[in-house]
Design an enzyme around this catalytic site. Sequence first.
Site, short mmCIF file in Angstrom:
data_model
loop_
_atom_site.label_atom_id
_atom_site.label_comp_id
_atom_site.label_asym_id
_atom_site.label_seq_id
_atom_site.Cartn_x
_atom_site.Cartn_y
_atom_site.Cartn_z
N ARG A 129 0.80 -1.22 0.00
CA ARG A 129 0.00 0.00 0.00
C ARG A 129 0.84 1.27 0.00
O ARG A 129 1.76 1.43 0.77
CB ARG A 129 -0.91 0.00 1.24
N ARG A 172 -0.05 -4.58 14.02
CA ARG A 172 -1.38 -3.97 13.86
C ARG A 172 -2.46 -5.04 13.73
O ARG A 172 -3.57 -4.86 14.20
CB ARG A 172 -1.40 -3.04 12.65
#
Length: 219
Positions: A129, A172
């Site tokens: 990303r 995360r």
Amino acid sequence: MIRLVLLGGPGSGKGTQADVLKEKYKAVKLSTGDLLRGEIRNDSELGKQAKSFMDKGELVPDSVMIGILDKITADFEAKKQGYILDGFPRTVPQAKALLEMLDKQGVTLSMALLIDVPEEELVRRLSSRWTCKDCSSTVGYPDGKPEGAVCRQCGGELYQRDDDKRETILNRMDVYKKNTQPLISFFEEKALLQQIDGLGTFEEISGRIIDLFNKKEIK
Ligand code: ADP
Ligand code: ZN
């Protein structure tokens, strides 16, 4: 007036879908991640506090986040402005605080919408990303970013967020499973949860959301 919570793992596409929904429902998108990154860029007190947590992929403390959201949602109500929350709540205490805020304001949440994407797919997406420095929109390059590629929305420069690096991604994901997944049953128990399949093209997913909103008569 729409008051929506978007749920989904990091990389589930909730930020991008929120951009479509805000146009269609004349709402504002409040991304707490973008808000915090803005504070870091401005080197504010809040930014300084948040940075150390964010760099590790950990959550900013609930007390800080709840205080911010309390002010912002009250402000939206004062302006009769519909809103879409992207990245808040992220823990059960945040979710409880949100419902209390709305209660105090005498209003109700339209729904909490989960964009459901399997974990392997989330990790794959985050690792490829890229984010626009100017407008925060994101793009995935699974085979590496082509040289000279710029933001498709605004032509801005693309960068990889510090927390989009491999170890941080795994952290995360753990934080998501531990803190945020319990929100799914929290909102389910309150009969506020809806979910859609988050695999497919961007348009397919927006289509699913809009069909669901039509069915639920959300305007
Ligand atoms: P993503 O959804 O892609 O993981 P975000 O941009 O939503 O990323 O958030 C980035 C980081 O900002 C989080 O990892 C966390 O440190 C912090 N953050 C954002 N929203 C919250 C929140 N509601 N509570 C605590 N921390 C938050
Ligand atoms: Zn851009």
